[in-house]
Design a protein around this motif. Structure first.
Motif: not given
Length: 433
Positions: A185, A188-191, A212, A215, A217-219
């Protein structure tokens, strides 16, 4: 020598099963375990669900030892590592009682009074197992035989494609993990990048794909060293372990849906730090940028440092026991399952010493609990002189339905098998193991 115990290194699934077989044959046995409880390595991935069902996760001699205690073998389902310990491995360790010694780390195994060079009288000398406990106290155990079931968990492979850590890998260690994540968790929102092609990597990819979806924005990027992803997705309907097949099918689905980006033929050469993210550079110059975290799940390798004064025979490529290497080599393995192995194949130049379990496979994949249980059954029979039982094969392993990697490393087709059919599944628990 006959009055001395057999020392088993490691109180994991195979070590405890070996002890159960030896106890059943009235053999004096001592199990030494570095952790503070049974199966300490399994406890570190207790959040992971196995793809082997309960009947494939318990050993026959262990079940017989547990039966008088009122224990009942779980009949169905796919346990997590924590459930495997709670419902089987911990009760088994309790049944073995004081034979199991915790917080005892093995630092070396040798022949008494003989280093590796000395021939004279070697076979007539007992083994010496050097240990240190949690308070730093050293001790020596004499043994008539030693069974090394210590596994490979403590020595994960690096992300670097040539087997050594990539340039900058150590410096970026705070952003690289070598274990399957329990909670993603915070990513979240990170690569997030996963390096590796085995079941652990697949599990991590699936767990991250769920993040992903929650969220957007998660890659998630999945880096494979091989030129093809064919083997990653498993054997489909040809796999005789349905949850293992389901794992591959779910991975194919998240790739097809675009939730996860798959990059093949990417062999990590360097990690560069800059700003808030990492850049991962491949040997061919390609780059994956703005990476927040990396899961390097590229397998494990055996630590043989404690065996340096023994005469052991390991395969030069796999670091597996030489006698089983041809059966498990992913470079040459034919389509289907590997075969069962026993005392004859596991024999070492140092008579009375055996490496079993995941450690016997060295760097090779495809190890199953069932394989280890058959190994220790055969080895225990051999150690008590029951050579007829030791020579029997009492196990038929489930077919994988896919090659272990016999296709060309650089080949985009990448497999000696036909492309596996996809297994259509519904909602299933996440499964690995």
């Amino acid at each position: 020598m006959s009055e001395l115990p057999v020392v088993v290194i490691g109180a994991g699934p195979q070590g405890l099963a070996a002890a159960a077989h030896l106890v059943e044959r009235d053999e004096n046995v001592i199990v030494v375990e570095g952790g503070n409880g049974p199966a300490s390595a399994v406890s570190e991935w207790g959040h992971v669900r196995l793809f082997s069902a309960w009947p494939e996760l318990t050993d026959a001699a262990a079940r017989r030892l547990l039966a008088p205690t009122g224990w009942t073998a779980p009949a169905k389902g796919y346990p997590t590592g924590a459930e495997w310990i709670r419902d089987y491995l911990a009760p088994l360790a309790d049944a073995l009682g004081e034979r199991v010694r915790y917080a005892t780390t093995v630092t070396g195994v040798a022949r008494q009074g003989r280093d590796k060079v000395v021939d004279g009288g070697r076979k007539s000398q007992p083994f010496v197992v050097h240990t240190v406990d949690g308070e730093g106290r050293e001790a020596r155990l004499l043994a008539r035989a030693v069974v090394d079931a210590s596994g490979t968990w403590d020595l994960p492979n690096p992300a670097g494609a040539d087997g050594f850590p990539a340039v900058g890998e150590a410096a970026a260690s705070d952003r690289i993990s070598y274990r399957i994540p329990a909670d993603v968790s915070e990513l979240s929102d990170r690569h997030v990048v996963v390096v590796g092609a085995g079941h652990s990597a697949t599990h991590a990819v699936l767990r991250l794909s769920e993040l992903a979806r929650r969220a957007p924005g998660t890659r998630v990027t999945w880096l494979l060293r091989r030129g093809s992803a064919a083997n990653v997705f498993g054997g489909g309907i040809g796999d005789e372990l349905p949850e293992r097949a389901a794992l591959g099918s779910r991975a194919r689905k998240v790739i097809d849906e675009g939730v996860v980006e798959l990059v093949t033929g990417f062999r990590v050469a360097e990690f560069r730090q800059g700003g808030d993210g990492l850049t991962i550079v491949a040997e061919d110059g390609r780059e994956v940028t703005d990476v927040g975290h990396v899961f390097a799940l590229t397998g494990f390798r055996p630590d043989t440092g404690m065996l340096r004064e023994l005469r052991i025979d390991l395969d030069t490529a796999l670091e597996a026991v030489a006698g089983i290497a041809s059966e498990i080599d992913p470079n040459i393995h034919s389509c289907g399952s590997v075969g069962a192995t026993g005392a004859r194949e596991l024999a070492q130049p140092e008579l009375g010493f055996f490496i079993v379990g995941a450690k016997s496979y060295g760097r090779a994949p495809t190890f199953l609990a069932l394989t280890g249980y058959e190994q220790v059954r055969s080895v225990a029979a051999h150690l008590v002189g029951d050579h007829e039982a030791a020579g029997r094969n009492e196990l038929s392993l489930p077919d994988t339905g896919v090659c272990g990697g016999a296709g060309g490393f650089d080949d985009s087709a990448g497999s000696c098998c036909a492309a596996p059919a996809t297994l259509q599944i519904g909602a299933r628990p996440v499964a690995v193991g």
